[in-house]
Design a protein around this motif. Structure first.
Motif, short mmCIF file in Angstrom:
data_model
loop_
_atom_site.label_atom_id
_atom_site.label_comp_id
_atom_site.label_asym_id
_atom_site.label_seq_id
_atom_site.Cartn_x
_atom_site.Cartn_y
_atom_site.Cartn_z
N GLN A 183 0.81 -1.21 0.00
CA GLN A 183 0.00 0.00 0.00
C GLN A 183 0.85 1.27 0.00
O GLN A 183 0.48 2.28 -0.61
CB GLN A 183 -0.92 -0.01 1.24
CG GLN A 183 -1.58 1.32 1.58
CD GLN A 183 -2.62 1.73 0.56
OE1 GLN A 183 -3.20 0.88 -0.10
NE2 GLN A 183 -2.85 3.04 0.44
N SER A 184 1.99 1.23 0.67
CA SER A 184 2.84 2.42 0.78
C SER A 184 3.38 2.88 -0.57
O SER A 184 3.79 4.04 -0.72
CB SER A 184 4.01 2.14 1.73
OG SER A 184 4.84 1.11 1.21
N VAL A 185 3.37 2.00 -1.56
CA VAL A 185 3.88 2.32 -2.89
C VAL A 185 2.87 3.15 -3.68
O VAL A 185 3.24 3.98 -4.52
CB VAL A 185 4.19 1.00 -3.65
CG1 VAL A 185 4.41 1.26 -5.13
CG2 VAL A 185 5.41 0.31 -3.04
N LEU A 186 1.59 2.96 -3.39
CA LEU A 186 0.53 3.55 -4.20
C LEU A 186 0.26 5.00 -3.86
O LEU A 186 0.25 5.39 -2.71
CB LEU A 186 -0.75 2.73 -4.05
CG LEU A 186 -0.65 1.24 -4.35
CD1 LEU A 186 -1.99 0.56 -4.18
CD2 LEU A 186 -0.09 0.99 -5.75
N ARG A 187 0.02 5.80 -4.89
CA ARG A 187 -0.37 7.19 -4.76
C ARG A 187 -1.75 7.35 -5.39
O ARG A 187 -1.88 7.32 -6.61
CB ARG A 187 0.66 8.12 -5.43
CG ARG A 187 2.06 8.02 -4.83
CD ARG A 187 2.09 8.53 -3.39
NE ARG A 187 3.43 8.49 -2.82
CZ ARG A 187 3.97 7.46 -2.18
NH1 ARG A 187 3.25 6.33 -2.04
NH2 ARG A 187 5.19 7.51 -1.69
N LEU A 188 -2.78 7.51 -4.55
CA LEU A 188 -4.15 7.52 -5.02
C LEU A 188 -4.59 8.92 -5.45
O LEU A 188 -4.25 9.91 -4.80
CB LEU A 188 -5.09 7.00 -3.93
CG LEU A 188 -5.25 5.48 -3.82
CD1 LEU A 188 -3.93 4.80 -3.52
CD2 LEU A 188 -6.28 5.12 -2.75
N SER A 189 -5.37 8.95 -6.53
CA SER A 189 -5.90 10.21 -7.04
C SER A 189 -7.34 9.99 -7.51
O SER A 189 -7.68 8.90 -7.96
CB SER A 189 -5.06 10.70 -8.22
OG SER A 189 -5.65 11.82 -8.84
N PRO A 190 -8.20 11.00 -7.42
CA PRO A 190 -9.57 10.85 -7.90
C PRO A 190 -9.69 10.95 -9.42
O PRO A 190 -10.67 10.50 -10.00
CB PRO A 190 -10.31 12.01 -7.23
CG PRO A 190 -9.26 13.06 -7.05
CD PRO A 190 -7.99 12.31 -6.75
N LYS A 191 -8.67 11.55 -10.09
CA LYS A 191 -8.78 11.80 -11.53
C LYS A 191 -7.52 11.35 -12.27
O LYS A 191 -6.40 11.62 -11.84
CB LYS A 191 -9.01 13.29 -11.78
CG LYS A 191 -10.33 13.82 -11.23
CD LYS A 191 -10.49 15.29 -11.58
CE LYS A 191 -11.82 15.83 -11.07
NZ LYS A 191 -12.00 17.26 -11.42
N PRO A 192 -7.70 10.70 -13.42
CA PRO A 192 -6.55 10.21 -14.19
C PRO A 192 -5.70 11.31 -14.80
O PRO A 192 -4.48 11.15 -14.93
CB PRO A 192 -7.19 9.34 -15.27
CG PRO A 192 -8.58 9.86 -15.40
CD PRO A 192 -8.98 10.29 -14.03
#
Length: 245
Positions: A152-161
């Motif tokens: 999980q620490s690798v992922l950078r979440l965003s609402p928009k592509p």
């Protein structure tokens, strides 16, 4: 007893006949060229195909009846609310039992992009360690990375592509996991030189579908699928795809 059974069958029959595809709530996201907004109008392969399929089913839906929402919100709604249609949705093993499926719309490939200059090689989950990987929240890219064991620490979440495309170009994330054609389209629209990036890993090859909430009655699912089948058989889907080449 017989009269009670007869009455029950009559109610069921009336309910079934009354069921209309316009009763459903339709939700989509910005996912060009399959579904997107241009000058205030929804467009795309899946949007045009929905109109064609529902027309073929005898209960036409207008694109004006489709809500445009960020993917995570639409996905959450389709999981919780009855009679909801979400598209375009990649059909995967992890999602299989969460929805009822109508389609397919087209083939799809979920990939991981990276700058050519970084020389990144990905063979397994551990290879993502020490990198930042951009994903859209609740998108299939995030789900696939999690399922293969990426931390999980690798992922950078965003609402928009489109935000992730810009972050990739600016070096704020090292990689971006998303649908191949859609991500290339978004980068091009954002004036990002796609020749400077490469696909370093293929996460999944599947197909796009209309996904219906699990508590949607099968009568709606069967009716929409019949329209989809007809629109595929008569060549309408191929004509729609050719418009977006």
């Amino acid at each position: 007893m017989k009269s009670l059974i007869a009455a029950s069958l009559l109610v069921f029959s009336t309910t079934t006949l009354a069921a209309n595809l316009s009763d459903l709530d339709y939700i989509t996201e910005v996912y060009p060229p399959f579904n997107y907004e241009e000058r205030g109008e929804l467009k795309g392969i899946a949007v045009d195909f929905l109109e064609a399929a529902t027309k073929a089913a005898g209960e036409p839906i207008s694109r004006d009846q489709v809500k445009l929402q960020p993917w995570a919100r639409g996905y959450a709604t389709a999981l919780s609310d009855p009679n909801t249609v979400l598209f375009s949705t990649t059909r995967t093993d992890e999602r299989e039992d969460k929805f009822k499926w109508v389609g397919p719309i087209t083939d799809t490939k979920i990939v991981v992009w990276a700058p050519k200059s970084k020389g990144i090689t990905i063979n397994n989950a551990s290879d993502f360690t020490n990198y930042k990987v951009g994903v859209v929240r609740d998108d299939v890219g995030e789900h696939l990375l999690r399922s293969m064991g990426v931390d999980q620490s690798v992922l950078r979440l965003s609402p928009k592509p489109d935000l992730l495309a810009k972050q990739l170009a600016a070096g704020r994330v090292d990689m971006w996991a998303y649908e191949e054609n859609v991500s290339a389209y978004i980068m091009s629209q954002s004036n990002i030189d796609t020749s400077q990036f490469e696909v370093v890993h293929v996460l999944n090859e599947s197909q796009l579908y209309y996904s219906l909430s699990n508590n949607t009655p099968d009568s709606y699912v069967e009716k929409l699928q019949a329209g989809v089948d007809q629109a595929i058989m008569d060549g309408t889907l191929d004509e729609i795809k050719n418009k977006y080449k």
